[in-house]
Write a protein that holds these residues in place. Structure first.
Motif, PDB file in Angstrom:
ATOM      1  N   UNK A 371       7.907 -13.487 -34.638  1.00  0.00           N
ATOM      2  CA  UNK A 371       8.341 -13.219 -36.365  1.00  0.00           C
ATOM      3  C   UNK A 371       9.464 -12.414 -36.112  1.00  0.00           C
ATOM      4  N   UNK A 372       9.424 -11.153 -37.126  1.00  0.00           N
ATOM      5  CA  UNK A 372      10.453 -10.236 -37.442  1.00  0.00           C
ATOM      6  C   UNK A 372      10.315  -9.270 -36.169  1.00  0.00           C
ATOM      7  N   UNK A 373      11.332  -9.459 -35.167  1.00  0.00           N
ATOM      8  CA  UNK A 373      11.047  -8.515 -33.780  1.00  0.00           C
ATOM      9  C   UNK A 373      11.340  -6.947 -34.356  1.00  0.00           C
ATOM     10  N   UNK A 374      12.283  -6.940 -35.420  1.00  0.00           N
ATOM     11  CA  UNK A 374      12.503  -5.589 -35.519  1.00  0.00           C
ATOM     12  C   UNK A 374      12.114  -5.104 -37.138  1.00  0.00           C
ATOM     13  N   UNK A 375      10.817  -5.680 -37.428  1.00  0.00           N
ATOM     14  CA  UNK A 375      10.252  -5.073 -38.652  1.00  0.00           C
ATOM     15  C   UNK A 375      10.023  -3.570 -38.580  1.00  0.00           C
ATOM     16  N   UNK A 376      10.046  -3.032 -39.770  1.00  0.00           N
ATOM     17  CA  UNK A 376      10.017  -1.581 -39.676  1.00  0.00           C
ATOM     18  C   UNK A 376       8.494  -1.076 -38.972  1.00  0.00           C
ATOM     19  N   UNK A 377       7.535  -1.783 -39.225  1.00  0.00           N
ATOM     20  CA  UNK A 377       6.044  -1.484 -38.617  1.00  0.00           C
ATOM     21  C   UNK A 377       5.898  -1.492 -37.248  1.00  0.00           C
ATOM     22  N   UNK A 378       6.457  -2.765 -36.768  1.00  0.00           N
ATOM     23  CA  UNK A 378       6.080  -3.059 -35.406  1.00  0.00           C
ATOM     24  C   UNK A 378       7.052  -4.331 -34.981  1.00  0.00           C
ATOM     25  N   UNK A 379       7.205  -4.545 -33.883  1.00  0.00           N
ATOM     26  CA  UNK A 379       7.766  -6.047 -33.128  1.00  0.00           C
ATOM     27  C   UNK A 379       6.814  -7.172 -33.196  1.00  0.00           C
ATOM     28  N   UNK A 380       7.120  -7.977 -34.128  1.00  0.00           N
ATOM     29  CA  UNK A 380       6.046  -9.101 -34.475  1.00  0.00           C
ATOM     30  C   UNK A 380       6.379 -10.082 -33.374  1.00  0.00           C
ATOM     31  N   UNK A 381       5.677  -9.771 -32.078  1.00  0.00           N
ATOM     32  CA  UNK A 381       5.729 -10.954 -31.090  1.00  0.00           C
ATOM     33  C   UNK A 381       5.087 -12.191 -31.506  1.00  0.00           C
ATOM     34  N   UNK A 382       5.323 -13.146 -30.946  1.00  0.00           N
ATOM     35  CA  UNK A 382       4.611 -14.591 -30.863  1.00  0.00           C
ATOM     36  C   UNK A 382       3.085 -14.319 -30.528  1.00  0.00           C
ATOM     37  N   UNK A 383       2.305 -14.741 -31.422  1.00  0.00           N
ATOM     38  CA  UNK A 383       0.857 -14.679 -31.309  1.00  0.00           C
ATOM     39  C   UNK A 383       0.115 -13.319 -31.631  1.00  0.00           C
ATOM     40  N   UNK A 384       0.871 -12.274 -32.198  1.00  0.00           N
ATOM     41  CA  UNK A 384       0.364 -10.925 -32.505  1.00  0.00           C
ATOM     42  C   UNK A 384       0.391 -10.235 -31.228  1.00  0.00           C
ATOM     43  N   UNK A 385       1.010 -10.464 -30.061  1.00  0.00           N
ATOM     44  CA  UNK A 385       0.825  -9.641 -28.997  1.00  0.00           C
ATOM     45  C   UNK A 385       1.180  -8.469 -29.040  1.00  0.00           C
ATOM     46  N   UNK A 386       0.417  -7.548 -28.526  1.00  0.00           N
ATOM     47  CA  UNK A 386       0.847  -6.147 -28.452  1.00  0.00           C
ATOM     48  C   UNK A 386       1.713  -5.575 -27.426  1.00  0.00           C
ATOM     49  N   UNK A 387       1.657  -6.414 -26.048  1.00  0.00           N
ATOM     50  CA  UNK A 387       2.578  -6.337 -25.114  1.00  0.00           C
ATOM     51  C   UNK A 387       3.158  -7.738 -24.704  1.00  0.00           C
ATOM     52  N   UNK A 388       4.427  -7.857 -24.475  1.00  0.00           N
ATOM     53  CA  UNK A 388       5.014  -9.112 -24.144  1.00  0.00           C
ATOM     54  C   UNK A 388       5.354  -9.062 -22.882  1.00  0.00           C
ATOM     55  N   UNK A 389       5.912 -10.171 -22.255  1.00  0.00           N
ATOM     56  CA  UNK A 389       6.530 -10.205 -21.009  1.00  0.00           C
ATOM     57  C   UNK A 389       7.394  -8.978 -20.471  1.00  0.00           C
ATOM     58  N   UNK A 390       7.128  -8.689 -19.372  1.00  0.00           N
ATOM     59  CA  UNK A 390       8.225  -7.479 -18.815  1.00  0.00           C
ATOM     60  C   UNK A 390       7.411  -6.314 -19.369  1.00  0.00           C
ATOM     61  N   UNK A 391       6.299  -6.136 -19.790  1.00  0.00           N
ATOM     62  CA  UNK A 391       5.574  -4.865 -20.232  1.00  0.00           C
ATOM     63  C   UNK A 391       6.203  -4.435 -21.340  1.00  0.00           C
ATOM     64  N   UNK A 392       6.931  -5.168 -22.380  1.00  0.00           N
ATOM     65  CA  UNK A 392       7.385  -4.707 -23.389  1.00  0.00           C
ATOM     66  C   UNK A 392       6.343  -4.481 -24.614  1.00  0.00           C
ATOM     67  N   UNK A 393       6.356  -3.230 -25.086  1.00  0.00           N
ATOM     68  CA  UNK A 393       5.368  -2.944 -26.134  1.00  0.00           C
ATOM     69  C   UNK A 393       5.886  -3.380 -27.328  1.00  0.00           C
ATOM     70  N   UNK A 394       5.007  -3.500 -28.363  1.00  0.00           N
ATOM     71  CA  UNK A 394       5.388  -3.882 -29.696  1.00  0.00           C
ATOM     72  C   UNK A 394       5.630  -2.502 -30.578  1.00  0.00           C
ATOM     73  N   UNK A 395       5.616  -1.503 -29.992  1.00  0.00           N
ATOM     74  CA  UNK A 395       5.877  -0.325 -30.717  1.00  0.00           C
ATOM     75  C   UNK A 395       7.026  -0.073 -31.474  1.00  0.00           C
ATOM     76  N   UNK A 396       7.222   0.214 -32.754  1.00  0.00           N
ATOM     77  CA  UNK A 396       8.517   0.476 -33.286  1.00  0.00           C
ATOM     78  C   UNK A 396       9.410   1.575 -32.643  1.00  0.00           C
ATOM     79  N   UNK A 397       8.368   2.673 -32.477  1.00  0.00           N
ATOM     80  CA  UNK A 397       9.119   3.967 -31.999  1.00  0.00           C
ATOM     81  C   UNK A 397       9.744   3.406 -30.629  1.00  0.00           C
ATOM     82  N   UNK A 398       9.075   2.952 -29.718  1.00  0.00           N
ATOM     83  CA  UNK A 398       9.679   2.687 -28.469  1.00  0.00           C
ATOM     84  C   UNK A 398      10.907   1.669 -28.615  1.00  0.00           C
ATOM     85  N   UNK A 399      10.910   0.534 -29.471  1.00  0.00           N
ATOM     86  CA  UNK A 399      11.633  -0.346 -29.877  1.00  0.00           C
ATOM     87  C   UNK A 399      13.014   0.312 -30.259  1.00  0.00           C
ATOM     88  N   UNK A 400      12.976   1.117 -31.383  1.00  0.00           N
ATOM     89  CA  UNK A 400      13.995   1.800 -32.069  1.00  0.00           C
ATOM     90  C   UNK A 400      14.512   2.891 -31.457  1.00  0.00           C
TER      91      UNK A 400
END
Length: 558
Positions: A371-400
Motif C-alpha cells: 500500500x502506501x509505504x510512506x503513510x503517516x501512520x505506518x509503512x503499509x507492507x503487503x498483507x499488513x505485515x509488521x516486519x518485512x524482508x530484511x527485518x524492516x519494521x513498519x514503524x513510521x518513526x524508524x522509517x522516517x
C-alpha cells in the motif's frame, strides 16, 4: 657445469627477484629446476644472513641453480634494474643453451606445465615478449608523472623521502630544469616482467653505449618499468608488446593479490605465469606446482579472458554495488550506478482513483504489491505485515529517520522480485526522498496529479481546515512533479492530470503496467473500474469559490 647438466638444460632460463616469503620462492624455484630450467636467483640484500642461509639450505645444491650478486632494492629505484642485469648476465654466461630468459619474482607462480611454455617459445625463437608502450600512450601511469619521469632528476627515494622527493620535483618544474633523453632512445614503459630472447638480452647488456644509458636511467623514476622496455626498441628485431606474466593492478597502481578463491579464474586465463600470489594461498601452490595443469592441447595465453572480472571488481570497489549501503561500502553520491538494487514501481493517485488497486495489480502480475509505504501512520507492507524482508519494521518513526535508506534496504532485501507501492502528497514525502527516487534509474514513477483531493471529496477522512489542508497537499504534489520534470531526473517518469488520464484510462493504465511487467497479459475486461466521480466537478467549483484554485485540476471537465 658438467656435460650432463648442459645436455639436460631447457632452452628457457628463469631469473627470480626475491625479497619476502622465501619458502615460497624456494618451492617455485624447485619447480623450474625439476623441468631442467636454469634458475638464477637474486635475493634482496635487506634479507638477513640467517634467512639467506635458511633459503640456501632449503634449496640445496643443483647444477642449474645460481645466486647472483645481491643489491639493496627499494621500490622504484635503479638497484632493481642493476640486480636484473647482474642475474641476466650470469644466466647468459653460464648457460649457453638458454634461448629465452624469463624475469619473474619470488611471488610469481607458473600456471601451465613448463614443457608447454618451452615448446611454445621454441616456435618463436626470435620473438621478445615485453610490454613496451610509448610514453604518450601509457594510460595506466599513476602518480602524476608521465613524460617528466624521463626529463627530471630523481636522486631520492619516494618511499623513504616523500616530502623531499615532492619538493625536488616542484623546484625542478619551477626553474625549468629538464634532462635530455639520450639519442636514439625513445622512452617506453610497461610491465617489469618480460621474456626476452638471448640475442636481444645480449644486445642490451653488451650495448656500446650501455654505460651512458645506465647513468641516465639511474636518475629516472621507476626505471624497472622503463629501462628494458626502452632499450629493447633499439636492439630487438621482433617485439610482441605483451608480458607472458599475468599481472593485474588496482586503481592506485598496486598489484592485485591472487588468493585461493582465484584458482578457477587463473586456470581460465591460460597464461603461463601469474603474479602476485599470496604466500598463504596453499591451494594455488599445491595445484599449479603439480601435474594437475596438464592440458590436452597447448593454446596461446589469453589474459584478456579474465579482464572483465577485474574491471567489474574495480568498478565495484570505486562505485560500490548498486543499491548496497553498508559501513565498508557506501556508494558514491553521484555514481553512475543505480541508487537501488533492482527496478521498482511507484504509483501516485492510482489507489485513490481505482478501488482496491493494489489488490488488482498483485493479482494480474502475481507480485506482492504494498500500500502506501510512506503513510503517516505506518509503512503499509503487503498483507499488513509488521516486519518485512530484511527485518524492516513498519514503524513510521524508524522509517522516517532515514526514508531513503528505508526504501533502498527494502529493494535490496527483496531483489529478484519487483516492488510496487502507492505514494501521494499525504504521505510522509520530503524533497530528499523525492530526489532520491527521481534520480534512480531503477525507479518507474507514474503520477495522476490531483488525485490527493479524492479521499476528501468522498469523506474518507476529516480535517478541521479543509482549504488549508488541500492547499498543503497541492503544494507538496506540485513540488514533487517539478522534481520529476527536472532535467536531472533519470527515472522512468509518467505524469498525467486527472482529466488527461480519464480520457483513456484503460489504455494508459495498460501501458503503465506493461512497462514494468512486459510479460503480463490481460484484457480490457480485467481492468479495474474507476470509482464514481459524480459531483466532483461541483466540488472543485465550490473550492474555487471559497478562494482555493485547484491548480492541478484546473482542466478537469466531465
Amino acid at each position: 657445469m658438467s656435460t650432463d647438466a648442459r645436455t639436460q638444460t631447457a632452452p628457457l632460463g628463469v631469473v627470480m627477484l626475491c625479497h619476502t616469503a622465501l619458502h615460497r620462492a624456494a618451492q617455485v624455484a624447485r619447480f623450474w629446476l625439476d623441468a631442467n630450467c636454469p634458475v638464477v636467483i637474486h635475493v634482496d640484500r635487506a634479507v638477513g644472513a640467517d634467512q639467506m642461509e635458511a633459503f640456501r639450505k632449503d634449496l640445496g645444491t643443483h647444477p642449474l641453480l645460481r645466486f647472483s650478486t645481491r643489491f639493496r632494492c627499494e621500490w622504484g629505484t635503479w638497484p632493481i634494474v642493476a640486480a636484473t642485469q647482474a642475474a641476466a648476465e650470469q644466466m647468459l654466461a653460464e648457460f649457453e643453451q638458454v634461448e629465452h630468459v624469463l624475469l619473474t619474482s619470488g611471488a610469481c607462480i607458473p600456471l601451465r606445465p613448463v614443457s608447454e611454455m618451452t615448446d611454445w617459445l621454441a616456435q618463436r625463437r626470435d620473438v621478445d615478449f615485453i610490454e613496451s608502450v610509448s610514453i604518450g600512450h601509457a594510460p595506466w601511469i599513476k602518480g602524476g608523472l608521465s613524460e617528466e619521469r624521463f626529463t627530471l632528476h630523481f636522486p631520492l627515494s619516494w618511499k623513504r623521502q616523500k616530502r623531499a622527493f615532492d619538493l625536488l620535483v616542484d623546484l625542478q618544474r619551477r626553474f625549468g630544469i629538464r634532462r635530455e633523453v639520450p639519442r636514439p632512445l625513445q622512452p617506453h614503459m610497461g610491465s617489469q616482467w618480460w621474456c626476452l630472447s638471448r640475442k636481444t638480452l645480449q644486445g642490451i647488456l653488451a650495448h656500446p653505449k650501455r654505460a651512458r644509458y645506465d647513468r641516465y636511467f639511474k636518475r629516472t623514476w621507476i626505471p624497472d618499468e622503463s629501462y628494458f622496455q626502452t632499450m629493447v626498441r633499439i636492439v630487438s628485431d621482433r617485439i610482441e608488446s605483451r608480458s607472458l606474466t599475468l599481472v593485474k593492478f588496482d586503481r592506485n597502481g598496486r598489484p592485485n593479490l591472487f588468493y585461493d578463491d582465484h584458482l578457477q579464474l587463473l586456470r581460465r586465463s591460460d597464461c603461463f605465469v601469474a603474479r602476485k600470489i599470496w604466500p598463504d594461498a596453499h591451494r594455488l601452490y599445491d595445484f599449479f606446482l603439480s601435474d594437475h595443469t596438464t592440458r590436452e592441447a597447448p593454446i596461446d595465453p589469453q589474459p584478456a579472458k579474465i579482464d572483465r572480472y577485474f574491471e567489474l571488481a574495480a568498478k565495484q570497489r570505486t562505485e560500490g554495488r548498486a543499491g548496497l549501503y553498508m559501513q565498508s561500502r557506501f556508494p558514491l553520491e553521484n555514481s553512475v550506478n543505480s541508487k537501488t538494487a533492482a527496478p521498482y514501481s511507484v504509483f501516485c493517485g492510482f489507489q485513490q482513483l481505482f478501488g482496491n488497486f493494489d489488490f488488482w495489480l498483485g493479482n494480474i502480475t502475481n507480485c506482492r504489491v504494498h500500500g502506501h509505504l510512506f503513510a503517516p501512520e505506518k509503512a503499509e507492507f503487503h498483507g499488513g505485515a509488521t516486519v518485512y524482508h530484511g527485518a524492516i519494521s513498519n514503524s513510521a518513526a524508524l522509517r522516517d529517520y532515514n526514508p531513503r535508506m528505508f526504501l533502498a534496504n527494502l529493494i535490496w532485501a527483496t531483489r529478484g522480485e519487483r516492488q510496487c507501492f502507492s505514494y501521494n502528497s499525504r504521505d510522509n514525502m520530503n524533497s530528499e526522498l523525492n530526489w532520491f527516487m527521481a534520480t534512480d534509474r531503477n525507479a518507474q514513477i507514474s503520477v495522476i496529479s490531483g488525485c490527493f483531493i479524492l479521499p476528501l471529496f468522498r469523506g474518507e477522512y476529516k480535517v478541521d481546515d479543509v482549504l488549508g489542508h488541500i492547499g498543503w497537499l497541492q503544494r507538496r504534489e506540485q513540488e514533487f512533479i517539478s522534481i520529476l520534470q527536472s532535467k536531472w531526473t533519470s527515472a522512468d517518469i509518467r505524469v498525467w492530470t486527472l482529466a488527461e488520464f480519464l480520457q483513456s484510462p484503460q489504455e494508459l493504465l495498460s501501458q503503465t503496467v506493461r512497462a514494468a511487467f512486459p510479460d503480463v497479459r490481460f484484457s480490457d475486461a480485467d481492468m479495474p473500474q474507476s470509482r464514481p466521480l459524480d459531483g466532483f466537478e461541483e466540488y472543485l467549483a465550490q473550492l474555487r469559490n471559497l478562494g482555493l484554485p485547484p491548480v492541478l485540476l484546473q482542466d478537469y471537465k466531465r
